[in-house]
Enzyme design. Structure first.
Site, PDB file in Angstrom:
ATOM      1  N   ASP A 101       8.329 106.140  -5.813  1.00 21.84           N
ATOM      2  CA  ASP A 101       8.801 104.909  -5.175  1.00 21.84           C
ATOM      3  C   ASP A 101       9.591 105.275  -3.918  1.00 21.84           C
ATOM      4  O   ASP A 101      10.362 106.236  -3.901  1.00 21.84           O
ATOM      5  CB  ASP A 101       9.682 104.118  -6.145  1.00 21.84           C
ATOM      6  CG  ASP A 101       9.898 102.685  -5.684  1.00 21.84           C
ATOM      7  OD1 ASP A 101       9.362 101.761  -6.320  1.00 21.84           O
ATOM      8  OD2 ASP A 101      10.596 102.480  -4.661  1.00 21.84           O
ATOM      9  N   ILE A 102       9.393 104.507  -2.851  1.00 21.70           N
ATOM     10  CA  ILE A 102      10.038 104.790  -1.563  1.00 21.70           C
ATOM     11  C   ILE A 102      11.541 104.530  -1.618  1.00 21.70           C
ATOM     12  O   ILE A 102      12.300 105.059  -0.806  1.00 21.70           O
ATOM     13  CB  ILE A 102       9.344 103.957  -0.449  1.00 21.70           C
ATOM     14  CG1 ILE A 102       9.501 104.602   0.907  1.00 21.70           C
ATOM     15  CG2 ILE A 102       9.829 102.519  -0.451  1.00 21.70           C
ATOM     16  CD1 ILE A 102       8.594 104.004   1.966  1.00 21.70           C
ATOM     17  N   ASN A 105       6.747  94.287 -13.072  1.00 25.22           N
ATOM     18  CA  ASN A 105       7.113  92.940 -12.643  1.00 25.22           C
ATOM     19  C   ASN A 105       5.841  92.172 -12.309  1.00 25.22           C
ATOM     20  O   ASN A 105       4.979  92.677 -11.593  1.00 25.22           O
ATOM     21  CB  ASN A 105       8.016  93.008 -11.406  1.00 25.22           C
ATOM     22  CG  ASN A 105       9.370  93.610 -11.715  1.00 25.22           C
ATOM     23  OD1 ASN A 105       9.991  93.266 -12.715  1.00 25.22           O
ATOM     24  ND2 ASN A 105       9.829  94.522 -10.876  1.00 25.22           N
ATOM     25  N   GLU A 163       7.404  92.214  -5.838  1.00 29.02           N
ATOM     26  CA  GLU A 163       7.390  92.289  -4.373  1.00 29.02           C
ATOM     27  C   GLU A 163       6.009  92.627  -3.838  1.00 29.02           C
ATOM     28  O   GLU A 163       5.613  92.134  -2.782  1.00 29.02           O
ATOM     29  CB  GLU A 163       8.356  93.381  -3.891  1.00 29.02           C
ATOM     30  CG  GLU A 163       9.814  93.012  -4.025  1.00 29.02           C
ATOM     31  CD  GLU A 163      10.716  94.216  -3.742  1.00 29.02           C
ATOM     32  OE1 GLU A 163      10.251  95.175  -3.087  1.00 29.02           O
ATOM     33  OE2 GLU A 163      11.869  94.178  -4.195  1.00 29.02           O
ATOM     34  N   VAL A 164       5.320  93.518  -4.525  1.00 31.77           N
ATOM     35  CA  VAL A 164       4.008  93.961  -4.030  1.00 31.77           C
ATOM     36  C   VAL A 164       2.937  93.410  -4.963  1.00 31.77           C
ATOM     37  O   VAL A 164       2.927  93.725  -6.157  1.00 31.77           O
ATOM     38  CB  VAL A 164       3.935  95.503  -3.968  1.00 31.77           C
ATOM     39  CG1 VAL A 164       2.576  95.946  -3.455  1.00 31.77           C
ATOM     40  CG2 VAL A 164       5.055  96.061  -3.091  1.00 31.77           C
ATOM     41  N   HIS A 167       1.506  97.335 -10.611  1.00 27.19           N
ATOM     42  CA  HIS A 167       2.144  98.655 -10.631  1.00 27.19           C
ATOM     43  C   HIS A 167       3.100  98.710 -11.799  1.00 27.19           C
ATOM     44  O   HIS A 167       3.784  97.742 -12.113  1.00 27.19           O
ATOM     45  CB  HIS A 167       2.874  98.954  -9.321  1.00 27.19           C
ATOM     46  CG  HIS A 167       3.809  97.882  -8.850  1.00 27.19           C
ATOM     47  ND1 HIS A 167       3.362  96.705  -8.295  1.00 27.19           N
ATOM     48  CD2 HIS A 167       5.157  97.783  -8.871  1.00 27.19           C
ATOM     49  CE1 HIS A 167       4.388  95.942  -7.974  1.00 27.19           C
ATOM     50  NE2 HIS A 167       5.503  96.574  -8.326  1.00 27.19           N
ATOM     51  N   HIS A 188       6.379 100.745 -13.072  1.00 26.49           N
ATOM     52  CA  HIS A 188       7.470 101.651 -12.688  1.00 26.49           C
ATOM     53  C   HIS A 188       7.739 102.594 -13.858  1.00 26.49           C
ATOM     54  O   HIS A 188       7.815 102.147 -15.011  1.00 26.49           O
ATOM     55  CB  HIS A 188       8.755 100.864 -12.426  1.00 26.49           C
ATOM     56  CG  HIS A 188       8.691  99.869 -11.313  1.00 26.49           C
ATOM     57  ND1 HIS A 188       9.260 100.092 -10.076  1.00 26.49           N
ATOM     58  CD2 HIS A 188       8.156  98.618 -11.244  1.00 26.49           C
ATOM     59  CE1 HIS A 188       9.087  99.031  -9.306  1.00 26.49           C
ATOM     60  NE2 HIS A 188       8.416  98.113  -9.991  1.00 26.49           N
TER      61      HIS A 188
HETATM   62  P1  AMP Z   1       8.188  95.256  -7.503  1.00 23.27           P
HETATM   63  O1  AMP Z   1       9.450  94.521  -7.218  1.00 23.27           O
HETATM   64  O2  AMP Z   1       8.029  95.537  -8.979  1.00 23.27           O
HETATM   65  O3  AMP Z   1       6.985  94.594  -6.872  1.00 23.27           O
HETATM   66  O4  AMP Z   1       8.368  96.694  -6.871  1.00 23.27           O
HETATM   67  C1  AMP Z   1       7.780  97.106  -5.690  1.00 23.27           C
HETATM   68  C2  AMP Z   1       8.243  98.527  -5.475  1.00 23.27           C
HETATM   69  O5  AMP Z   1       7.454  99.110  -4.468  1.00 23.27           O
HETATM   70  C3  AMP Z   1       9.706  98.661  -5.035  1.00 23.27           C
HETATM   71  O6  AMP Z   1      10.400  99.479  -5.985  1.00 23.27           O
HETATM   72  C4  AMP Z   1       9.596  99.334  -3.665  1.00 23.27           C
HETATM   73  O7  AMP Z   1      10.642 100.252  -3.410  1.00 23.27           O
HETATM   74  C5  AMP Z   1       8.244 100.012  -3.756  1.00 23.27           C
HETATM   75  N1  AMP Z   1       7.579 100.261  -2.481  1.00 23.27           N
HETATM   76  C6  AMP Z   1       7.384  99.404  -1.462  1.00 23.27           C
HETATM   77  N2  AMP Z   1       6.707  99.990  -0.458  1.00 23.27           N
HETATM   78  C7  AMP Z   1       6.445 101.262  -0.870  1.00 23.27           C
HETATM   79  C8  AMP Z   1       5.770 102.369  -0.292  1.00 23.27           C
HETATM   80  N3  AMP Z   1       5.216 102.309   0.936  1.00 23.27           N
HETATM   81  N4  AMP Z   1       5.702 103.519  -0.996  1.00 23.27           N
HETATM   82  C9  AMP Z   1       6.265 103.613  -2.218  1.00 23.27           C
HETATM   83  N5  AMP Z   1       6.906 102.597  -2.828  1.00 23.27           N
HETATM   84  C10 AMP Z   1       7.001 101.434  -2.160  1.00 23.27           C
END
Ligand code: AMP
Length: 120
Positions: free
Chosen positions: A33-34, A91, A99-100, A104, A106
């Site tokens: 994770d970034i 999530n 967010e994405v 995914h 974690h």
């Molecule tokens: P979520 O809130 O479960 O959708 O988590 C999205 C996760 O993606 C967050 O923990 C971010 O830090 C992570 N994230 C966003 N962009 C990147 C990226 N380019 N590379 C790695 N992790 C990312």
């Protein structure tokens, strides 16, 4: 809702954005994770275009499902989270603050992770 093929993980899968790869299988990719929230914070994603776990389990093949589940366990072993302990979390949707919009999981490890959720 239609899958957004411009989300950041779709772009990582297409090689348009870099990632710190931890593990890759036929149907799954794992990377750091970034913005890590624990000493170990790895994301495991299916390579297919799935928005959530519900979407994935409804549409994925048995091979994708098996590969993804196994990849999560392999990552836990690879990063040394076994046998000390770790947490996996996915999530999905608005209430979970996803967010994405690409499925995914974690994988958190490396310290005591505290209670599962804050009480409301
Ligand atoms: P979520 O809130 O479960 O959708 O988590 C999205 C996760 O993606 C967050 O923990 C971010 O830090 C992570 N994230 C966003 N962009 C990147 C990226 N380019 N590379 C790695 N992790 C990312």
């Amino acid at each position: 809702m239609a899958y957004d093929s411009n989300n950041v993980f779709a772009r990582i899968l297409r090689g348009e954005l870099p990632c710190k790869k931890v593990h890759e299988t036929a149907h799954s990719l794992a990377f750091h994770d970034i913005n890590p929230l624990a000493p170990t914070h790895v994301l495991v994603i299916p390579k297919g275009a799935y928005e959530s776990l519900a979407d994935f389990t409804a549409k994925a093949t048995d091979a994708e499902l098996a590969d993804f589940t196994r990849a999560i366990g392999e990552v836990a072993r690879m990063v040394g989270a076994e046998p000390g302990g770790y947490r996996i979390l996915a999530n999905s949707g608005t209430d979970a603050n996803q967010e994405v919009p690409h499925l995914h999981v974690h994988v958190f490890a490396g310290r005591n992770l505290g209670p599962m959720l804050k009480r409301a």
